[in-house]
Design a protein around this motif. Structure first.
Motif, PDB file in Angstrom:
ATOM      1  N   UNK A   1      -4.809   6.534  -3.035  1.00  0.00           N
ATOM      2  CA  UNK A   1      -4.349   5.329  -2.348  1.00  0.00           C
ATOM      3  C   UNK A   1      -4.014   4.295  -3.418  1.00  0.00           C
ATOM      4  N   UNK A   2      -2.782   3.795  -3.411  1.00  0.00           N
ATOM      5  CA  UNK A   2      -2.337   2.839  -4.427  1.00  0.00           C
ATOM      6  C   UNK A   2      -2.088   1.477  -3.811  1.00  0.00           C
ATOM      7  N   UNK A   3      -2.537   0.436  -4.506  1.00  0.00           N
ATOM      8  CA  UNK A   3      -2.231  -0.934  -4.123  1.00  0.00           C
ATOM      9  C   UNK A   3      -1.350  -1.536  -5.209  1.00  0.00           C
ATOM     10  N   UNK A   4      -0.226  -2.101  -4.802  1.00  0.00           N
ATOM     11  CA  UNK A   4       0.735  -2.710  -5.717  1.00  0.00           C
ATOM     12  C   UNK A   4       0.748  -4.220  -5.477  1.00  0.00           C
ATOM     13  N   UNK A   5       0.538  -4.979  -6.540  1.00  0.00           N
ATOM     14  CA  UNK A   5       0.471  -6.435  -6.446  1.00  0.00           C
ATOM     15  C   UNK A   5       1.672  -7.064  -7.134  1.00  0.00           C
ATOM     16  N   UNK A   6       2.403  -7.882  -6.395  1.00  0.00           N
ATOM     17  CA  UNK A   6       3.529  -8.636  -6.929  1.00  0.00           C
ATOM     18  C   UNK A   6       2.992  -9.970  -7.449  1.00  0.00           C
ATOM     19  N   UNK A   7       2.966 -10.154  -8.754  1.00  0.00           N
ATOM     20  CA  UNK A   7       2.351 -11.339  -9.344  1.00  0.00           C
ATOM     21  C   UNK A   7       3.162 -12.605  -9.112  1.00  0.00           C
ATOM     22  N   UNK A   8       4.374 -12.474  -8.579  1.00  0.00           N
ATOM     23  CA  UNK A   8       5.165 -13.657  -8.237  1.00  0.00           C
ATOM     24  C   UNK A   8       4.736 -14.238  -6.886  1.00  0.00           C
ATOM     25  N   UNK A   9       3.946 -13.476  -6.146  1.00  0.00           N
ATOM     26  CA  UNK A   9       3.408 -13.915  -4.865  1.00  0.00           C
ATOM     27  C   UNK A   9       2.008 -14.455  -5.111  1.00  0.00           C
ATOM     28  N   UNK A  10       1.762 -15.715  -4.748  1.00  0.00           N
ATOM     29  CA  UNK A  10       0.496 -16.376  -5.082  1.00  0.00           C
ATOM     30  C   UNK A  10      -0.704 -15.623  -4.527  1.00  0.00           C
TER      31      UNK A  10
ATOM     32  N   UNK B   1       0.824  -1.203   0.000  1.00  0.00           N
ATOM     33  CA  UNK B   1       0.000   0.000   0.000  1.00  0.00           C
ATOM     34  C   UNK B   1       0.861   1.258   0.000  1.00  0.00           C
ATOM     35  N   UNK B   2       0.411   2.266  -0.746  1.00  0.00           N
ATOM     36  CA  UNK B   2       1.136   3.526  -0.847  1.00  0.00           C
ATOM     37  C   UNK B   2       0.165   4.701  -0.879  1.00  0.00           C
ATOM     38  N   UNK B   3       0.616   5.826  -0.377  1.00  0.00           N
ATOM     39  CA  UNK B   3      -0.059   7.096  -0.581  1.00  0.00           C
ATOM     40  C   UNK B   3       0.645   7.799  -1.727  1.00  0.00           C
ATOM     41  N   UNK B   4      -0.101   8.118  -2.778  1.00  0.00           N
ATOM     42  CA  UNK B   4       0.453   8.804  -3.948  1.00  0.00           C
ATOM     43  C   UNK B   4      -0.018  10.252  -3.944  1.00  0.00           C
ATOM     44  N   UNK B   5       0.906  11.192  -4.146  1.00  0.00           N
ATOM     45  CA  UNK B   5       0.569  12.611  -4.083  1.00  0.00           C
ATOM     46  C   UNK B   5       1.188  13.366  -5.251  1.00  0.00           C
ATOM     47  N   UNK B   6       0.437  14.363  -5.741  1.00  0.00           N
ATOM     48  CA  UNK B   6       0.984  15.182  -6.829  1.00  0.00           C
ATOM     49  C   UNK B   6       1.673  16.429  -6.302  1.00  0.00           C
ATOM     50  N   UNK B   7       1.736  16.591  -4.986  1.00  0.00           N
ATOM     51  CA  UNK B   7       2.402  17.745  -4.391  1.00  0.00           C
ATOM     52  C   UNK B   7       1.556  18.996  -4.369  1.00  0.00           C
TER      53      UNK B   7
ATOM     54  N   UNK C   1      -1.139  -2.681 -15.718  1.00  0.00           N
ATOM     55  CA  UNK C   1      -0.053  -3.666 -15.676  1.00  0.00           C
ATOM     56  C   UNK C   1       1.273  -2.940 -15.877  1.00  0.00           C
ATOM     57  N   UNK C   2       2.141  -3.026 -14.875  1.00  0.00           N
ATOM     58  CA  UNK C   2       3.467  -2.445 -14.991  1.00  0.00           C
ATOM     59  C   UNK C   2       4.454  -3.525 -15.405  1.00  0.00           C
ATOM     60  N   UNK C   3       5.678  -3.137 -15.643  1.00  0.00           N
ATOM     61  CA  UNK C   3       6.703  -4.107 -16.006  1.00  0.00           C
ATOM     62  C   UNK C   3       7.069  -4.960 -14.808  1.00  0.00           C
ATOM     63  N   UNK C   4       7.811  -6.027 -15.035  1.00  0.00           N
ATOM     64  CA  UNK C   4       8.337  -6.902 -13.989  1.00  0.00           C
ATOM     65  C   UNK C   4       7.238  -7.615 -13.203  1.00  0.00           C
ATOM     66  N   UNK C   5       6.105  -7.885 -13.859  1.00  0.00           N
ATOM     67  CA  UNK C   5       5.066  -8.659 -13.202  1.00  0.00           C
ATOM     68  C   UNK C   5       4.371  -7.937 -12.079  1.00  0.00           C
ATOM     69  N   UNK C   6       4.110  -6.658 -12.253  1.00  0.00           N
ATOM     70  CA  UNK C   6       3.457  -5.860 -11.226  1.00  0.00           C
ATOM     71  C   UNK C   6       2.139  -5.295 -11.751  1.00  0.00           C
ATOM     72  N   UNK C   7       1.131  -5.289 -10.880  1.00  0.00           N
ATOM     73  CA  UNK C   7      -0.157  -4.696 -11.185  1.00  0.00           C
ATOM     74  C   UNK C   7      -0.456  -3.630 -10.143  1.00  0.00           C
ATOM     75  N   UNK C   8      -1.011  -2.504 -10.579  1.00  0.00           N
ATOM     76  CA  UNK C   8      -1.380  -1.443  -9.649  1.00  0.00           C
ATOM     77  C   UNK C   8      -2.851  -1.091  -9.815  1.00  0.00           C
ATOM     78  N   UNK C   9      -3.438  -0.620  -8.723  1.00  0.00           N
ATOM     79  CA  UNK C   9      -4.813  -0.115  -8.739  1.00  0.00           C
ATOM     80  C   UNK C   9      -4.846   1.124  -7.853  1.00  0.00           C
ATOM     81  N   UNK C  10      -5.622   2.123  -8.263  1.00  0.00           N
ATOM     82  CA  UNK C  10      -5.720   3.378  -7.521  1.00  0.00           C
ATOM     83  C   UNK C  10      -7.126   3.573  -6.971  1.00  0.00           C
ATOM     84  N   UNK C  11      -7.186   4.232  -5.808  1.00  0.00           N
ATOM     85  CA  UNK C  11      -8.455   4.516  -5.151  1.00  0.00           C
ATOM     86  C   UNK C  11      -8.402   5.928  -4.579  1.00  0.00           C
ATOM     87  N   UNK C  12      -9.579   6.500  -4.347  1.00  0.00           N
ATOM     88  CA  UNK C  12      -9.632   7.776  -3.654  1.00  0.00           C
ATOM     89  C   UNK C  12      -9.003   7.617  -2.275  1.00  0.00           C
TER      90      UNK C  12
END
Length: 346
Positions: A50-59, A38-44, A101-112
């Motif tokens: 609110x960002x969720x990052x999923x590592x697709x190598x983790x089941x 989980x991350x807080x993403x800000x434009x300054x 879908x990002x590179x290196x087997x990563x997926x992201x989703x954004x929320x308010x």
């Protein structure tokens, strides 16, 4: 997750801005949950997501990423139609998708991003807090009821126990294999192996309960699926917001109510029934199923992390702590809590 994913923030920021058409400048890691980073993403300039990052190598995280297409359209629809707005609404990509879908087997989703404080550190909940949660939970069960079932995809309860073979295998692995001098595996063995017989008995109990055909006939509602303090935010406007809808499911109401069993459940269920405006009777078998399945499926995930997934000692220490203080010591009170509910309903 307790420890952030091993990737430079600027790589994630570039990917977010490219896929979502945003101008994110900063990322702050939030040590929260087990199913994603989980991350807080800000434009300054005041906008935060609110960002969720999923590592697709983790089941487990891969399964979580696959569920995004199942629940995010539904929750977005609920929010946009004004049916229930006290939630973190999904943010769509520039192409209108609910994940990127990002590179290196990563997926992201954004929320308010919801301003406020989570209730993760508010345990044990006083009666006033229990009443607030119960009222809001009843609103979800009541508000979602009129939704046409074909508006968006959603999951139906199947009383899944697919984790059980993995748990049995991990226990066998712990029992047969040595620790190789690893202090974390040694501690894991000390915690879990003395509970083997009881765990086996609980798995058998879950299978027996699952075979009860009457449960398929119980009343179903749209459940959040994972209501706990970390997924509840008390906002400055006084409202209670629900985040992390990954486990949303059309299921018996017991799915959302079992986490609140205990000495203050009387206040909880009274507030829940008041909001619904009618009496509600809970099935002991369903409560029992959800309690034990919750703890055993979590145990399976934490053992898997320690044995096969973790690459960071801090994460392993956290998982051991979760097993000891948020799992093995929790199911001991289950039967007395269920018995208390049965007595109240007589």
């Amino acid at each position: 997750m307790k420890v952030k994913y091993a990737i430079r923030d600027n790589v994630l920021i570039d990917g977010l801005n490219r896929h979502y058409g945003l101008h994110i400048r900063e990322l702050s890691f939030i040590p929260h949950g087990d199913s994603a980073y989980s991350y807080l993403a800000s434009d300054g300039e005041g906008r935060r997501c609110y960002m969720k990052l999923f590592d697709l190598a983790n089941a487990r995280q891969k399964a979580g990423a696959e569920r995004l297409d199942l629940y995010m359209p539904f929750i977005w629809n609920v929010y946009e139609r004004g049916i229930f707005t006290r939630l973190s609404c999904p943010i769509r990509t520039a192409e209108g998708r609910f994940k990127a879908e990002l590179s290196r087997g990563l997926t992201v989703a954004l929320f308010q991003f919801i301003d406020g404080e989570t209730l993760a550190g508010a345990y044990p909940f006083p009666e006033a807090v229990m009443r607030r949660i119960a009222d809001s939970t009843a609103m979800i069960h009541q508000s979602f009821a009129p939704l046409p079932k074909a508006d968006a995809p959603y999951e139906r309860e199947t009383f899944d126990l697919s984790f059980a073979p993995d748990l049995t295998g991990y226990l066998r692995e712990l029992d047969r294999n040595g620790t190789g001098g690893d202090p974390y595996r040694t501690r894991l063995r000390e915690l879990v192996l003395p509970q083997q017989a009881e765990i086996a008995g609980l798995l058998e109990l879950l299978q027996d309960i699952r075979s009860n055909a009457s449960f398929t006939e119980s009343e179903k509602v749209f459940c959040h699926g994972d209501i706990w303090g970390g997924n509840l935010i008390s906002a400055p406007d006084g409202e209670l917001y629900f985040i992390d809808w990954e486990a949303m499911i059309y299921a018996p109401r017991e799915r959302d109510l079992f986490p609140f069993l205990g000495e203050t459940f009387t206040a909880f269920i009274a507030s829940y029934r008041k909001r619904l405006g009618r009496p509600v009777s809970l099935q002991a078998g369903l409560l029992r199923f959800y309690i034990y399945r919750h703890h055993l499926s979590n145990l399976t995930n934490w053992i898997a992390n320690i044995l096969h997934r973790n690459t960071n000692a801090e994460q392993t220490v956290n998982d051991l702590e979760m097993i000891e203080h948020h799992c093995l010591d929790r199911w001991q009170s289950a039967e007395s809590d269920i018995g208390r509910v049965q007595q109240q309903q007589e």
